[in-house]
Design an enzyme around this catalytic site. Sequence first.
Site, PDB file in Angstrom:
ATOM      1  N   HIS A  44      58.759  49.511 -87.317  1.00  0.00           N
ATOM      2  CA  HIS A  44      57.892  48.689 -88.131  1.00  0.00           C
ATOM      3  C   HIS A  44      57.983  49.103 -89.600  1.00  0.00           C
ATOM      4  CE1 HIS A  44      55.098  47.566 -84.497  1.00  0.00           C
ATOM      5  NE2 HIS A  44      56.352  47.177 -84.345  1.00  0.00           N
ATOM      6  N   GLU A  46      55.727  50.031 -91.791  1.00  0.00           N
ATOM      7  CA  GLU A  46      55.001  51.235 -92.197  1.00  0.00           C
ATOM      8  C   GLU A  46      55.783  52.494 -91.840  1.00  0.00           C
ATOM      9  OE1 GLU A  46      51.751  48.290 -90.804  1.00  0.00           O
ATOM     10  OE2 GLU A  46      53.876  48.707 -90.427  1.00  0.00           O
ATOM     11  N   CYS A  69      49.287  47.857 -86.858  1.00  0.00           N
ATOM     12  CA  CYS A  69      49.009  47.784 -85.425  1.00  0.00           C
ATOM     13  C   CYS A  69      48.247  49.021 -84.972  1.00  0.00           C
ATOM     14  CB  CYS A  69      50.307  47.615 -84.640  1.00  0.00           C
ATOM     15  SG  CYS A  69      51.491  48.967 -84.817  1.00  0.00           S
ATOM     16  N   CYS A  78      50.998  51.973 -85.935  1.00  0.00           N
ATOM     17  CA  CYS A  78      51.229  52.225 -87.356  1.00  0.00           C
ATOM     18  C   CYS A  78      49.965  52.736 -88.041  1.00  0.00           C
ATOM     19  CB  CYS A  78      51.714  50.947 -88.041  1.00  0.00           C
ATOM     20  SG  CYS A  78      53.381  50.469 -87.542  1.00  0.00           S
ATOM     21  N   ALA A 148      68.165  14.805 -92.863  1.00  0.00           N
ATOM     22  CA  ALA A 148      69.112  14.466 -93.925  1.00  0.00           C
ATOM     23  C   ALA A 148      69.316  12.955 -93.868  1.00  0.00           C
ATOM     24  CB  ALA A 148      70.434  15.208 -93.742  1.00  0.00           C
ATOM     25  N   ASP A 194      77.471  15.037 -82.096  1.00  0.00           N
ATOM     26  CA  ASP A 194      78.009  15.804 -83.229  1.00  0.00           C
ATOM     27  C   ASP A 194      78.803  17.035 -82.814  1.00  0.00           C
ATOM     28  OD1 ASP A 194      76.663  13.944 -84.718  1.00  0.00           O
ATOM     29  OD2 ASP A 194      75.052  15.294 -85.355  1.00  0.00           O
ATOM     30  N   LEU A 198      75.703  24.880 -85.091  1.00  0.00           N
ATOM     31  CA  LEU A 198      74.318  25.278 -85.377  1.00  0.00           C
ATOM     32  C   LEU A 198      74.201  26.732 -85.803  1.00  0.00           C
ATOM     33  CD1 LEU A 198      72.449  23.481 -82.446  1.00  0.00           C
ATOM     34  CD2 LEU A 198      72.926  22.615 -84.743  1.00  0.00           C
ATOM     35  N   GLU A 288      66.626  20.271 -86.214  1.00  0.00           N
ATOM     36  CA  GLU A 288      67.559  19.425 -86.962  1.00  0.00           C
ATOM     37  C   GLU A 288      67.842  18.105 -86.249  1.00  0.00           C
ATOM     38  OE1 GLU A 288      70.761  21.178 -89.162  1.00  0.00           O
ATOM     39  OE2 GLU A 288      70.100  23.206 -88.661  1.00  0.00           O
TER      40      GLU A 288
END
Length: 355
Positions: A44, A46, A69, A78, A148, A194, A198, A288
């Site tokens: 983590h 920290e 946490c 942490c 798009a 298509d 990806l 997408e």
Amino acid sequence: MRLALALGRRGLGRVWPNPSVGCVIVADGRIVGRGRTADGGRPHAETIALSEAGELASGATAYVTLEPCAHHGKTPPCAEALVDAGVARVVIAAGDPNPLVSGRGIETLRSAGIAVQQGVFEEEARNDLRGFLSVQEQQRPFVTLKLALTIDGRIATSTGDSKWITGPEARRRVHMMRSSHDAVLVGGGTARADDPMLTVRGLGIERQPVRVVMSNRLDLSCDSNLGRSARDVPVWLCHGPDASVGAITNWRGVGAETVLCEATGDKLDVNDVLRKLAERGLTRVFCEGGGEVASSLISAGLIDELLVFQAGCLIGGDGRSGIGAMGLTRLADAPRMKLVAVERIGEDVLSRWTV
């Protein structure tokens, strides 16, 4: 705290199922330690910052973007690490809604005599942590829908030709956006039409998002870009109960993971799909398309952010719409979006919307 937030953003898309946290430790007006959640979720932030600070952490101030946490998991808490290091003050941007942590991290710090300040740049932190917060509060990932489109709202010609509607600058930006998400999601129709990869390309980024396809009957060819690369970059296939055993076996055979989801008729239940993705650790999903998946998510109220790349071309009414049918008969029932920002990217325009 601004530096801690910037550090945390570097981990977006790289640390799931954990939140991407930033931590900065300051002693006598000097930064002595800094860190972000490591790739894969640990160590983590920290822990990394305290390790860098060493003995200088004693009496210092720690700036953390999320409440430390307080529970014993795969790593020690942490909050206890900050106590053991002798930190005198902790400044926290946002509280952690996780029932295992909520308020307990702060209580641990205060019980040890550490001064705690909360809510510093909280709005910015919650925006950065919205994927993790969505899983904790709504049991689903944060969902970004990217479209798009041409000026007249089309994603392809009547024959399905769609490469490329937008220019290279916009496409490069999309790759950057993919990299900050845990997964990229498309529907089966887009996967068949298509044959996409990806993946994030052209940016020197090695860690790839999970590639998720929604296909009720799993009628997808394993001899595709996704199938041929499934052992190199994760592919998860969300399917319904009507998917054939043969299709499931074939996809598992090339290295993909299959996720059984609920379905209504011919369509997957998008609520259940997102719940299943959250259960598997995903916090941020970049959708997408295509049009049917987009309309399903919008109709179900599951879109948190809408990104529209609009190109300066026209296809006409015989072109394919960017969003599938939503069954609306009254304008008053149409979902309304709030415009956040507009930006020119090359010869295209990017608009950002929230629900």
